[in-house]
Structures are given as C-alpha cells and as structure tokens.
Design an enzyme around this catalytic site. Structure first.
Site, mmCIF file in Angstrom:
data_model
loop_
_atom_site.group_PDB
_atom_site.id
_atom_site.type_symbol
_atom_site.label_atom_id
_atom_site.label_comp_id
_atom_site.label_asym_id
_atom_site.label_seq_id
_atom_site.Cartn_x
_atom_site.Cartn_y
_atom_site.Cartn_z
ATOM 1 C CB SER A 297 46.487 -38.423 68.712
ATOM 2 O OG SER A 297 45.632 -37.542 68.007
ATOM 3 C CE1 TYR B 19 51.433 -34.853 68.204
ATOM 4 C CE2 TYR B 19 49.395 -34.833 66.941
ATOM 5 C CZ TYR B 19 50.051 -34.894 68.149
ATOM 6 O OH TYR B 19 49.313 -34.990 69.316
ATOM 7 C CE LYS C 20 50.808 -38.027 69.956
ATOM 8 N NZ LYS C 20 51.229 -38.368 71.343
#
Length: 343
Positions: A168, A205, A209
């Site tokens: 991401s 999160y 990533k």
C-alpha cells in the site's frame, strides 16, 4: 519519495487504467483472500483469461463456496477451486503448502492479498499479534513454501512466474521508532502485548504495509538475477472493501463517509493486482522487485531507501528466516537453496 495527504487524495480521483489482459492458458493462479474485495475482483479478471487452474484461497468454507458460485455466474469460468487457508494459523499455512506440493502441479502466479486492519491487540494461538502474523509472517511463510513449485514451473515450462504481494501507499507514512531500530528482536518486540499500546495499534496497518515492502525488496535482493521469477509489491489504492469491517460507532461512520467520497471500487483496485501478475509479458524483468502504483513502477518511501531503512530491512529478513525456520524447518533450507546472499 514522500506522499502528502493532498497528493494521496488527488490520486484517488485519477482515472484508472483498464485491466491488463494476459494469456493464462494452461497456467495455475492462486489468489489469497479471494472470496471478497480485491481478491475476488482480481479472481474474476483472471477467470476471464481462462487459466488452466484458478485456486481461490479462503479462510471460510461457506464464503468460499459462495465466491465460487458468484465467480462462475459473473465470468462463466467453471474450473475455479476452493482451498482453505487461515493466515492467522501457521499450521493452516503449512497444510495448504503441503497440499499444493502433493496436488498442485505447476504454479505460475501467486497473489498474496492478505491484510487485517485492527486497532486492538489480539494474539493468535501461535502467540503473535494477529495482523502482523497475517501480513508479515504467514504471507512470507507461504511464499517460501511455494517457491520451489514456482521455480520448478519456470524450469519445466520456460516461463517466468510472478509473486505479487499486495502492499500500500500508506507505507509512505510509516517508520520504525528508535527503540525498534536498536532492538535485536524487532518483529518479536513489535508483536508483544507490552509494545502494542492503543497508540501503537492505531497505526499498525501502516506498519504491516511497510513490512510488506521490506519483505519484497529483501527477497528480490537475494533472488539470483538468473532465476526466472518476478516478485513485486502492489498498491491498489484506497478501495471500498471489507478491510475496515472491525470498526464500530463514530469511527465506522466516518470511515464509511470517507470511503464513499474518495475510495476506488474493489474492481478498480484489483486491476493493480492483475497488472503485477501479467503486465509486461515481453519484459517481466522490468517489474522485478518493484513497487507498482497506478500501473507504473513507483519509488518507495524515503525511509525505505535510507541507510537506517536498508539496515532494518536486512535485520528484519534475518529475524524472519529465524522465526519461520522454527515454524517449519523447510524455510531455511528453501532460502539456502534458492536464495543467495544479498546482491
């Protein structure tokens, strides 16, 4: 490279390129997290390319069977298979890999679409913080265990398999604090209940990533240039998926509004996964070890490229091999046989 919030929002309004198509006749494709969101939409695109085998790797059997029905209805492709895997359980990952070794045959494309967004600490039965295990331990574990099949496929069929890791652009906003950078057990510390405070988990999160990016780059650095295998990291952009399903109350309402205004559809985001898997068929080396966003090779964050980032990447790799080697003794043997010292 840096990414401002304004640049991120502007990118969300950019027109998305159409899905890239490839020839998958006779080839085998595995998609993790294939029953919903990005994974399901990518599976639909692959199905329309008529692969020899398309394996939907899902955690839930009933949802997986429902996905098979929806896939056939949407594409007419009736050869898709459901294989169960729970990335929060090392034994489940090992069983999946063992089954593939027995029954899978060739493996041309492995799309590792694994992510969990949570703001609360939860330990798996293996003793790891769940989102870190799913994204940064089990994802590499499966890649290692299926690596021999991919290289064998390359040798027997004169092809170049692809290993696609869904990362991401939020990795641009993640870094590692000093007490982690100076810690000999980085992963173990980041997964500990003591370290995982509410503040830390609020950005977990982003960290997972960042670790995806480190894994892809470290893997590629150790993959001999003569090996016909391409690994890359993909940014699908902010998409409307079930990733934020654990949110409740005001946070859930805010997220829903934000997604409705700014997010791509899951189908639009899935085009990036397909790009990493089949684009540049005449020159796959152009995508080797790269971070891909908006269907083009994009520079990773300044932190990843920095001296401290490169040092952390190498340390994390060594620690990862040690951890996964205790999970499955095949891992260090596979790394020794197919990967080399850093190029």
């Amino acid at each position: 490279m840096k990414l401002s919030f304004f640049t991120f929002i502007r990118g969300q309004f950019a027109k998305q390129p159409p899905v890239v198509k490839g020839d998958l006749a006779g080839k085998t494709v595995i998609v993790l997290g294939a029953n919903t969101g990005l994974g399901f939409e990518a599976s639909k695109h692959f199905a329309r390319m008529n692969p020899g085998r398309l394996i939907l790797a899902c955690r839930n059997q009933s949802k997986g069977h429902a996905a098979l029905d929806r896939l056939k209805s949407a594409t007419g492709y009736g050869k898709a298979e459901l294989w169960l895997i729970d990335l929060a359980d090392f034994e489940s990952v090992k069983k999946f890999a063992d089954k593939f070794e027995r029954d899978g045959g060739r493996l041309d494309i492995l799309v590792e679409n694994a992510a969990l967004s949570t703001s609360k600490y939860e330990a798996t039965k293996d003793g790891w913080e769940v989102s870190l295990q799913v994204s940064n331990l089990s994802t590499p574990l499966l890649a290692f265990l299926l690596l021999p099949a991919m290289i064998k496929t390359a040798e027997q069929h004169a092809t170049v398999p692809r290993l696609v890791v869904v990362a991401s652009e939020v990795h641009y906003w993640a870094t590692l604090e000093k007490k982690i950078l100076e810690n000999p057990d980085m992963l173990k510390t980041m997964a500990s209940a003591k370290y995982c405070t509410e503040k830390i988990m609020s950005s977990r999160y982003l960290l997972t990533k960042l670790l995806n990016i480190f894994f892809v780059r470290a893997f590629n650095d150790r993959l001999p240039s003569s090996t016909p295998l391409v690994i890359n990291a993909i940014n699908p952009g902010l998409c409307k998926t079930e990733l934020s399903r654990e949110e409740h109350g005001i946070a859930s309402l805010f997220t829903a509004i934000f997604l409705n205004i700014f997010a791509f559809s899951a189908e639009q985001g899935s085009r990036q996964l397909v790009y990493g898997a089949v684009a540049n068929a005449d020159n796959p080396e152009a995508l080797r070890g790269q971070f891909i966003s908006a269907c083009q090779v994009t520079e990773v964050s300044d932190f990843v490229l920095s001296h401290e980032g490169v040092k952390a990447q190498d340390q994390l790799w060594d620690e990862l091999i040690g951890i996964l080697g205790r999970v499955d003794s095949k891992v260090p043997a596979i790394a020794s046989q197919y990967l080399s010292a850093q190029r």
